[in-house]
Each structure stands twice: as C-alpha cells, then as structure tokens.
Scaffold this active site. Sequence first.
Site: not given
Ligand code: BJW
Ligand code: ZN
Length: 254
Positions: A67, A102, A104, A119, A127, A151, A188, A190, A216
């Site tokens: 991070y 995002n 950021d 997110h 903490c 703590c 932007g 998926s 895409e």
């Molecule tokens: C452009 C471009 C340009 C490029 N112009 N376009 C099975 C089925 C369904 C759900 C689940 C499952 N198993 C687990 C789950 C739940 C899970 C989930 O959804 N998983 C799926 C992946 C399967 N979700 C969770 O766990 C969430 N919590 C939850 O459900 O809580 C309830 C719960 C509690 C207790 C137990 C179980 C459930 C939390 C999700 C947290 C996601 N966190 C992340 C990482 C953070 C870490 C970090 O940042 O360091 O967040 S994952 C990552 O993906 C990040 C993003 O915000 C998130 C979304 O991604 P995003 O933004 O869509 O990016 P990309 O890379 O996927 O796509 C980019 C796009 O841009 C592409 O399409 C390109 O084409 C396009 N592009 N350049 C225009 N110039």
């Molecule tokens: Zn503390």
Amino acid sequence: MKTFRRDFLEVLKEAENVVFFTGAGISAESGISTFRGTDGIWNKLKPEELANFDAFLKNPDRVWDWYQYRRHIIDNSKPNPAHLAIAEMQDYFKSLSVVTQNVDNLHRRAGSRTVYELHGNIERNYCIECKTPYNSPEFASGGKVPRCEKCGGLIRPDIVWFGEMLPEEDFSMSEKAAEKCDVMFAVGTSAVVYPAARIPLLARRFGAYLVEINLEETELSPLANYVLLGKAGEILPGILEEVKKFKGEKPENG
Ligand code: BJW
Ligand code: ZN
C-alpha cells in the site's frame, strides 16, 4: 471531436440528476494501474495474498509495504481530463454525484463536491483494535506496518478488502442517488465486484438512461442504453462540451 447519438443528447439535455459510477479505468490515464485486464494489478499479484484481512494479519509488513508503494504512485499522480470534465459538469445539473470504487481521491482532487467512496480511501488509515484514525501523510511512511499510539494495535489502510462490508452511509447514499437519477454513466469499470456493481443496475431498474464508457464491452454493456467505446479522458471532455452548448455557458448554480 466525437459525435454523440441524438437520443442520448436529448436525454442529457432534459436531465436534472446525474450520477457517475466510476472504476479503475478512469484513473488509468493518470498512470494508476487497473485491477483486471492484461496490465491489471491482479495479473501480477494475487488478491488473496494482499486484499483481505487474513492476508494482512498473516503478513502485515508485506501488505503495508504494497500500500505504501501504491500511495507513492497515487501521490505523484494528478486528475486527468476525465476527472476534470466530471467536476466541471456538476455546475450544469440540479444534482451530480460521483459514486466511485476507486481509493485514489482523484475525483475530490479534481473538484467534485459530492463523492461517495464505496471501497475506502488510500489516504486514510485506522487501528484495527481501537479504530483510531491515522490520516496524516507523514504518518504513512516507512516499509514496516506502524502500531497504534493508544493501544499498540496494527494500523491498516482504510480500504475495503474482499469479504468486508462497504461503508454503510456511502453505499446507502449511492443507492438513493441511483434511484433518483435521470442519467447514469458507468465509466472505466469491469462491473464485476459486488455489491458496488449493483449501483448501475439499480439506476437502470429505476428508469435511468445508462451510458457506459469503457475501452471494451463489459457485463454491463447488454443493459446499457448507449455504449461508448474509447478512453474516458477523450470521451468525457466531448460530453462536457455538449452540456455547455445546450445548458448555456452560465452554470445553473453559478
Ligand atoms: C478504461 C480505461 C480508460 C481501462 N478509459 N475505460 C462470488 C460471486 C459474487 C460475489 C462474490 C463471490 N465471491 C465473493 C464475492 C463478493 C466479492 C466480489 O464481488 N467478488 C467478485 C470479484 C467475484 N465482494 C466483496 O467481497 C465485497 N464485500 C462484500 O461482498 O461484503 C459482503 C460480505 C461480507 C462478508 C462475507 C462475504 C461477503 C468487497 C469488495 C471489495 C473490493 N475491493 C477491491 C480491492 C481494494 C484493494 C485495493 O485497492 O488495494 O477494490 S477489488 C478491486 O476491484 C478494487 C476495485 O474498486 C474493484 C472494482 O474494479 P474496477 O474498478 O471495475 O477495475 P477493473 O480493473 O476490474 O476494470 C477496469 C475497467 O476499466 C476495464 O473494464 C477496462 O476496460 C477499463 N479501462 N482504461 C475507459 N482509459
Ligand atoms: Zn488502537
């Protein structure tokens, strides 16, 4: 300059409430990696080793260091024409909200006033034991995970990892905005990570006109009223120009 379909321009002209649902792709042109796809983070690193609480407990220094590296890239990046166009558009509508996945902070840095962060935000930490926030930039330095002054607990980034709940207030405000909006832009993303990906689906169900902007097609494309393929940083300034033309040079709130 790109031309837009007539039905879209007509809807946008009448629109009062607009929502932008954004993902990593909107920040790609600021030099911040996306998660999926050929150059995506998850192509090189495993999310299960970095983006969940158990991974943090198992190897906190490694996760913290990763991070710190990301923070460094984000600190040295700036909002691109896509973030700036969205920020400028807010003065031409009754309401304009940004719902972002995002971490950021680039929408706020661009000047957007209503931003819901589903997110978390990489500029904040807390903490894991007593929840004390640690947000000063000087604090977030060094490769080893810091400990809480109160703590002794481990300090983690304020980011929603897999399996964790989304911030309740931001999520419920996003749902409300989605239900109320006339036009929703999904930019932007998926749209595969839930529950965030429910937001554009909700807007569509409540009758909004859904516009997708992406390099895409995605899982959302079959549901969108209009799919614009290309770079967000090139398409959104074009949309801003259209908005300025029909809403007049003088902004609504200005
Ligand atoms: C452009 C471009 C340009 C490029 N112009 N376009 C099975 C089925 C369904 C759900 C689940 C499952 N198993 C687990 C789950 C739940 C899970 C989930 O959804 N998983 C799926 C992946 C399967 N979700 C969770 O766990 C969430 N919590 C939850 O459900 O809580 C309830 C719960 C509690 C207790 C137990 C179980 C459930 C939390 C999700 C947290 C996601 N966190 C992340 C990482 C953070 C870490 C970090 O940042 O360091 O967040 S994952 C990552 O993906 C990040 C993003 O915000 C998130 C979304 O991604 P995003 O933004 O869509 O990016 P990309 O890379 O996927 O796509 C980019 C796009 O841009 C592409 O399409 C390109 O084409 C396009 N592009 N350049 C225009 N110039
Ligand atoms: Zn503390």
